[in-house]
Write a protein that holds these residues in place. Structure first.
Motif, PDB file in Angstrom:
ATOM      1  N   ASP A 504       0.472  -0.865  -0.084  1.00 12.05           N
ATOM      2  CA  ASP A 504       0.341  -0.149   0.441  1.00 12.05           C
ATOM      3  C   ASP A 504       0.682   1.724  -0.518  1.00 12.05           C
ATOM      4  OD1 ASP A 504      -3.045  -1.497  -0.130  1.00 12.05           O
ATOM      5  OD2 ASP A 504      -2.536  -1.496   2.310  1.00 12.05           O
ATOM      6  N   TYR A 505       2.207   1.079   0.934  1.00 12.96           N
ATOM      7  CA  TYR A 505       2.477   2.170   0.611  1.00 12.96           C
ATOM      8  C   TYR A 505       3.543   3.069  -0.574  1.00 12.96           C
ATOM      9  CZ  TYR A 505       6.239  -0.686   1.645  1.00 12.96           C
ATOM     10  OH  TYR A 505       7.254  -2.413   2.297  1.00 12.96           O
ATOM     11  N   CYS A 506       3.326   1.975  -1.411  1.00 11.36           N
ATOM     12  CA  CYS A 506       4.209   2.332  -2.524  1.00 11.36           C
ATOM     13  C   CYS A 506       3.465   2.850  -3.994  1.00 11.36           C
ATOM     14  CB  CYS A 506       4.421   0.572  -3.717  1.00 11.36           C
ATOM     15  SG  CYS A 506       6.015  -0.684  -2.512  1.00 11.36           S
ATOM     16  N   ALA A 507       4.233   3.395  -4.888  1.00 17.51           N
ATOM     17  CA  ALA A 507       3.746   4.732  -5.362  1.00 17.51           C
ATOM     18  C   ALA A 507       3.918   4.189  -6.866  1.00 17.51           C
ATOM     19  CB  ALA A 507       4.309   5.588  -6.130  1.00 17.51           C
ATOM     20  N   ALA A 508       2.275   4.468  -7.461  1.00 14.87           N
ATOM     21  CA  ALA A 508       1.958   3.897  -9.038  1.00 14.87           C
ATOM     22  C   ALA A 508       3.101   3.904  -9.332  1.00 14.87           C
ATOM     23  CB  ALA A 508       0.651   4.336  -9.417  1.00 14.87           C
ATOM     24  N   PRO A 509       2.770   2.241 -10.801  1.00 11.46           N
ATOM     25  CA  PRO A 509       1.645   1.431 -10.592  1.00 11.46           C
ATOM     26  C   PRO A 509       1.607   0.462  -9.384  1.00 11.46           C
ATOM     27  CG  PRO A 509       3.269   1.105 -12.355  1.00 11.46           C
ATOM     28  CD  PRO A 509       3.651   2.170 -11.143  1.00 11.46           C
ATOM     29  N   ARG A 510       1.053   0.274  -9.614  1.00 12.00           N
ATOM     30  CA  ARG A 510       0.311  -1.209  -8.742  1.00 12.00           C
ATOM     31  C   ARG A 510       0.534  -2.079  -9.130  1.00 12.00           C
ATOM     32  NH1 ARG A 510      -2.236  -0.197  -3.467  1.00 12.00           N
ATOM     33  NH2 ARG A 510      -1.228  -2.335  -3.488  1.00 12.00           N
ATOM     34  N   TRP A 511       1.188  -3.536  -9.434  1.00 16.40           N
ATOM     35  CA  TRP A 511       1.084  -4.998  -9.889  1.00 16.40           C
ATOM     36  C   TRP A 511       0.205  -5.431  -9.409  1.00 16.40           C
ATOM     37  CZ3 TRP A 511       6.818  -7.586  -9.310  1.00 16.40           C
ATOM     38  CH2 TRP A 511       7.021  -8.827 -10.511  1.00 16.40           C
ATOM     39  N   PRO A 512      -0.814  -5.462 -10.260  1.00 16.82           N
ATOM     40  CA  PRO A 512      -1.610  -6.401 -10.063  1.00 16.82           C
ATOM     41  C   PRO A 512      -1.999  -7.831  -9.611  1.00 16.82           C
ATOM     42  CG  PRO A 512      -2.206  -5.803 -12.142  1.00 16.82           C
ATOM     43  CD  PRO A 512      -0.778  -5.554 -11.853  1.00 16.82           C
ATOM     44  N   VAL A 513      -3.234  -9.096  -8.832  1.00 11.25           N
ATOM     45  CA  VAL A 513      -2.953  -9.992  -9.265  1.00 11.25           C
ATOM     46  C   VAL A 513      -3.361 -10.375 -10.330  1.00 11.25           C
ATOM     47  CG1 VAL A 513      -3.702 -11.937  -8.053  1.00 11.25           C
ATOM     48  CG2 VAL A 513      -2.932  -9.799  -6.593  1.00 11.25           C
ATOM     49  N   TYR A 514      -2.647 -11.067 -10.379  1.00 13.65           N
ATOM     50  CA  TYR A 514      -3.402 -12.415 -12.321  1.00 13.65           C
ATOM     51  C   TYR A 514      -4.264 -12.892 -11.426  1.00 13.65           C
ATOM     52  CZ  TYR A 514      -3.109 -15.807 -16.204  1.00 13.65           C
ATOM     53  OH  TYR A 514      -3.095 -16.279 -16.591  1.00 13.65           O
ATOM     54  N   THR A 515      -5.035 -13.306 -12.141  1.00 11.82           N
ATOM     55  CA  THR A 515      -6.525 -13.813 -12.664  1.00 11.82           C
ATOM     56  C   THR A 515      -6.523 -14.830 -13.548  1.00 11.82           C
ATOM     57  OG1 THR A 515      -7.587 -12.641 -13.108  1.00 11.82           O
ATOM     58  CG2 THR A 515      -7.237 -12.607 -10.447  1.00 11.82           C
ATOM     59  N   THR A 516      -7.697 -15.951 -13.490  1.00  9.25           N
ATOM     60  CA  THR A 516      -7.524 -16.354 -14.884  1.00  9.25           C
ATOM     61  C   THR A 516      -8.555 -15.684 -15.295  1.00  9.25           C
ATOM     62  OG1 THR A 516      -9.545 -17.395 -14.190  1.00  9.25           O
ATOM     63  CG2 THR A 516      -8.007 -19.033 -13.951  1.00  9.25           C
TER      64      THR A 516
END
Length: 557
Positions: A504-516
């Motif tokens: 949460d404390y990281c700057a963008a871009p956020r790394w998205p969680v992979y889903t199917t």
């Protein structure tokens, strides 16, 4: 009176100096289960100090009549063992013979011997033929700022992966070396300030194949908690061996003993110097293997079941991956944007062979299920997808890199990710695209070749995580390279700390969680970007080929 006071002050300061010196020296003596270790100090780029403990024997190498067997438990030692220099690397030939069989050492790097810092254990690549945990490639100065780092050696090629399918030599000795190292680390890492309950294993190339094999192996239960696989998974053709017993007899024949008797073969191979049992991959390859797939042939295998023999792999990783038996770990995995630059020089020199035999571009996993005629047809379909109804020329070098990258890495990374995500979360997928003066492998491969190739090739990512003499001058002279290294190591170590590479404390871009459904990924570059379904068109093409052959694939799952 003045002189007396000065002498008293000097005496007190000298005592304080001696006391601090002794404290520092004592601080570098760590007591593990086998005895005491004397470490060394070194300095990071920011001027702070870190400690190193090198050549720690995590197991006994099985020598003589025990050659090819699983490693033996580590021996205790008396007194204090000097852990200030690297030990022997495992026997290998890389232009010249190097190393020895007595090579089962690991190295620990830490900024503090106190507390509970997250641990990262690196398993090196090198096609299971070459490599070590030493700092010529894998220096600790980038990562140790954030974690306790461990690197290690394991037996390679024939000495590490010979299998004659008997209880005595079932195969996977090199993988069992890795397991022994993981056990030692779990038991002792707290002595170095590491947290035994927060261990991430990571590796590149066959090191990545290894860490994903460990996900499937019953031997590693409880030994680690997170996984990072860089340019490799356990389901690539080059991650799992086939025909290992017949290959073992080809080793004997090549070295001068043509026999079909297992006992006679093992007696002969155990009588030879270690150097004779290196550099045998090409010499023992079949005609088909000379052109199909990547050159590694002495690989992990699915072991036959024997009483009182613990198997590293008892089923095919693809089967385990689709079953409820697969263990669940937070996982980062991905590939580089131009992986197959490493193969382009060799491929351009063999264009006629591949144009005349398009079936060689059919993966082994598919080829095993097809007739020669159907293989030829599929090879032509593959070629048509990339260049149309014609043959490859040297001007097609860019698309050849793309095709070979898809064939050897991209598709099966997607397939592994998709299948694993059905049982597990979180998974973070990436494509590594940095192209700077730290891309040492690319510069080495292309050399004087007049080829305009962009992106990161196989192995380039390593130099953004490990300090190395090969990139030292570039790193020290360019501030932007230091920034890029900081960016990449933060992603990797934040994942090791929190199971999330962009907390949460990281700057963008956020790394998205992979889903199917979303097939999310992060393109890691100067300006990183999040996206959905990297290399979608080519992945779907290759998936169609696997589905048509009746193999587990994305579309049918």
């Amino acid at each position: 009176m003045y002189t007396y006071c000065n002498l008293l002050v000097f005496f007190c300061v000298h005592l304080l100096y001696l006391r601090c010196t002794v404290c520092t020296k004592n601080e570098l003596i760590v007591t593990v289960k086998q005895g005491k270790l004397q470490g060394a100090t070194d300095t990071l780029y920011d001027g702070s100090t870190y400690y190193s403990f090198k050549a720690i024997p995590y197991a006994q190498a099985p020598l003589g009549q025990l050659r090819f067997r699983a490693p033996l438990p580590p021996k205790s030692w008396k007194g204090t063992r000097q852990a200030t220099e690297y030990g022997s690397i495992c026997a290998q030939t890389d232009s010249v013979f190097k190393g020895s069989e007595n090579c089962l050492f690991l190295n620990v790097f830490t900024k503090s011997l106190h507390g509970r810092t997250p641990v990262m254990i690196y398993i090196h690549g090198g096609s299971y033929i070459t490599g070590s945990g030493n700092d010529d490639l894998y220096g600790p100065k980038f990562l140790v700022q954030h974690v306790v780092l461990v690197t290690l050696n394991y037996r390679l090629e024939v000495l590490g992966f010979l299998s004659v399918e008997t209880p005595e030599v079932p195969g996977n000795a090199g993988m069992k070396d890795q397991v022994a190292a993981l056990k030692w680390i779990k038991e002792n890492i707290a002595k170095f300030g590491g947290d035994p309950d927060n261990i991430t294993i990571f590796g590149e190339s066959v090191g990545a194949c290894s860490v994903t094999h460990h996900i499937s192996s019953p031997m590693t239960r409880g030994l680690f908690h997170k996984v990072i696989a860089q340019s490799g998974t356990s389901i690539h053709d080059w991650a799992l061996g086939e025909g290992s017993k017949s290959r073992a007899f080809r080793v004997g024949k090549y070295l001068g003993r043509d026999t079909k008797n297992t006992t006679e073969l093992l007696e002969f191979l155990r009588s030879l110097p270690a150097a004779n049992l290196t550099n045998l991959t090409i010499a023992t390859s079949t005609d088909d293997e000379m052109y199909r797939g990547l050159p590694g042939r002495f690989l992990p295998v699915v072991e036959k079941k024997f009483d009182n023999v613990e198997a590293f792999l008892s089923d095919y990783p693809l089967n385990t991956l689709q079953s409820k038996r697969i263990r669940k770990f937070p996982l980062v995995l991905g590939y580089n944007s131009a992986e197959a630059i490493t193969a382009i020089k060799d491929r351009l020199g063999k264009l006629d062979i591949y144009n005349n035999n398009p079936s060689y571009d059919v993966p082994r996993e598919i080829a095993e299920k097809l007739t020669q005629e159907k293989m030829n047809d599929m090879g032509k379909r593959i070629r048509k997808f990339y260049i149309g109804d014609r043959e490859y020329t040297k001007d097609d070098y860019k698309v050849i890199v793309t095709m070979l990258s898809d064939l050897h890495l991209v598709y099966n990374t997607h397939r592994f990710t998709y299948l694993y995500s059905k049982h597990n979360s979180p998974i973070y997928m990436y494509r590594f695209s940095f192209d700077t003066d730290l891309n040492f492998v690319k510069k080495l491969i292309l050399g004087n070749l007049d080829l305009d190739l962009k992106g990161a090739c196989h192995g380039d990512d390593v130099f953004y995580m490990f300090s190395s003499n090969y990139t030292k001058d570039a790193y020290e002279s360019q501030q932007k390279l230091k920034d890029y290294v900081s960016k990449v190591t933060k992603l990797w170590t934040d994942f090791a700390k929190t199971s999330n590479p962009t907390p949460d404390y990281c700057a963008a871009p956020r790394w998205p969680v992979y889903t199917t459904k979303n097939k999310g990924y992060l393109d890691i570059n100067v300006q990183s970007t999040a996206g959905s379904f990297a290399e979608k068109q080519s992945v779907e093409f290759w998936d169609t080929l696997y589905c048509e052959t009746g193999l587990p694939c994305i579309k049918n799952n």
